[in-house]
Design an enzyme around this catalytic site. Structure first.
Site, PDB file in Angstrom:
ATOM      1  N   GLY A  46      30.409   4.191  15.709  1.00 53.33           N
ATOM      2  CA  GLY A  46      31.421   5.217  15.558  1.00 53.33           C
ATOM      3  C   GLY A  46      31.441   6.096  16.783  1.00 53.33           C
ATOM      4  O   GLY A  46      30.490   6.136  17.561  1.00 53.33           O
ATOM      5  N   GLN A  51      32.712  13.685  21.519  1.00 50.22           N
ATOM      6  CA  GLN A  51      31.635  12.962  22.194  1.00 50.22           C
ATOM      7  C   GLN A  51      32.055  12.437  23.567  1.00 50.22           C
ATOM      8  O   GLN A  51      31.214  12.003  24.345  1.00 50.22           O
ATOM      9  CB  GLN A  51      31.136  11.804  21.333  1.00 50.22           C
ATOM     10  N   CYS A  90      22.812   8.788  17.085  1.00 48.47           N
ATOM     11  CA  CYS A  90      24.074   9.318  17.601  1.00 48.47           C
ATOM     12  C   CYS A  90      24.114   9.075  19.099  1.00 48.47           C
ATOM     13  O   CYS A  90      23.116   9.304  19.787  1.00 48.47           O
ATOM     14  CB  CYS A  90      24.146  10.806  17.287  1.00 48.47           C
ATOM     15  N   LEU A  91      25.262   8.618  19.593  1.00 47.02           N
ATOM     16  CA  LEU A  91      25.390   8.351  21.021  1.00 47.02           C
ATOM     17  C   LEU A  91      25.186   9.611  21.860  1.00 47.02           C
ATOM     18  O   LEU A  91      24.824   9.524  23.030  1.00 47.02           O
ATOM     19  CB  LEU A  91      26.755   7.721  21.322  1.00 47.02           C
ATOM     20  N   HIS A 132      29.582  10.811   9.173  1.00 45.74           N
ATOM     21  CA  HIS A 132      28.939  11.227  10.420  1.00 45.74           C
ATOM     22  C   HIS A 132      30.003  11.597  11.458  1.00 45.74           C
ATOM     23  O   HIS A 132      29.914  12.645  12.108  1.00 45.74           O
ATOM     24  CB  HIS A 132      28.047  10.085  10.927  1.00 45.74           C
ATOM     25  N   GLU A 133      31.035  10.766  11.584  1.00 41.09           N
ATOM     26  CA  GLU A 133      32.086  11.027  12.583  1.00 41.09           C
ATOM     27  C   GLU A 133      32.944  12.236  12.196  1.00 41.09           C
ATOM     28  O   GLU A 133      33.306  13.041  13.056  1.00 41.09           O
ATOM     29  CB  GLU A 133      32.957   9.787  12.806  1.00 41.09           C
ATOM     30  N   HIS A 136      31.297  15.334  13.183  1.00 44.80           N
ATOM     31  CA  HIS A 136      31.492  15.650  14.601  1.00 44.80           C
ATOM     32  C   HIS A 136      32.748  16.488  14.814  1.00 44.80           C
ATOM     33  O   HIS A 136      32.758  17.401  15.637  1.00 44.80           O
ATOM     34  CB  HIS A 136      31.633  14.371  15.439  1.00 44.80           C
TER      35      HIS A 136
END
Length: 160
Positions: A46, A51, A90-91, A132-133, A136
């Site tokens: 994702g 991000q 997480c990226l 999760h996204e 963000h």
């Protein structure tokens, strides 16, 4: 299409509530394509616009199953139920993984790249990734929900 640079914590944009998308055009479609390329390049499931440094309520999820790539523009959670606990990464936090508890079921409403509203229901890992996204987009980081962090060798055991 292009791979964008991932913004890492503690960048301010990661803790900011993002602005609604108002214009659905080729620029938005290009952004979604770039986000997909970026997510794949960095081996993610994702990616949310903050991000890659953008203050927009845009996120994508692709957990590599039959659901395909889910593009979420201005998503809202309508329902949540159940509970699941598992590892998340997480990226924007390279190499950091923690145990997070989230609802096991989620129903969302969002728009696609053409501005068409849709509803989606998800369970399990897909529900986790979607939540999760969306977090963000609200400036909420998974680290605020971690009950414990994993050591690298713990994760290797789970993958085998």
């Amino acid at each position: 299409m292009a791979v964008r640079k991932i913004v890492h914590y503690p960048a301010e944009i990661l803790e900011k509530k993002c602005k609604e998308v108002e214009v659905f055009n080729k620029k938005l479609a290009r952004l979604l394509d770039d986000m997909y390329d970026t997510m794949i390049e960095h081996d993610g499931v994702g990616l949310a616009a903050p991000q890659i440094g953008l203050d927009l309520r845009v996120a994508i999820v692709d957990i590599d199953d039959e659901s395909g790539t889910i593009e979420m523009i201005n998503p809202q959670i309508l329902k949540q139920s159940g509970e699941q606990t598992g590892p998340e990464g997480c990226l924007s936090f390279p190499g950091l993984y923690g145990e997070v508890t989230r609802p096991n079921y989620v129903m969302i409403e969002a728009f696609d790249r053409k501005g068409r509203k849709y509803r989606l229901e998800a369970e399990g890992f897909l529900a986790r990734a979607i939540q999760h996204e969306i977090d963000h987009l609200d400036g909420i980081l998974f680290t605020s929900k971690v009950t414990r962090y994993y050591e690298e060798d713990e994760l290797k055991g789970e993958e085998e």
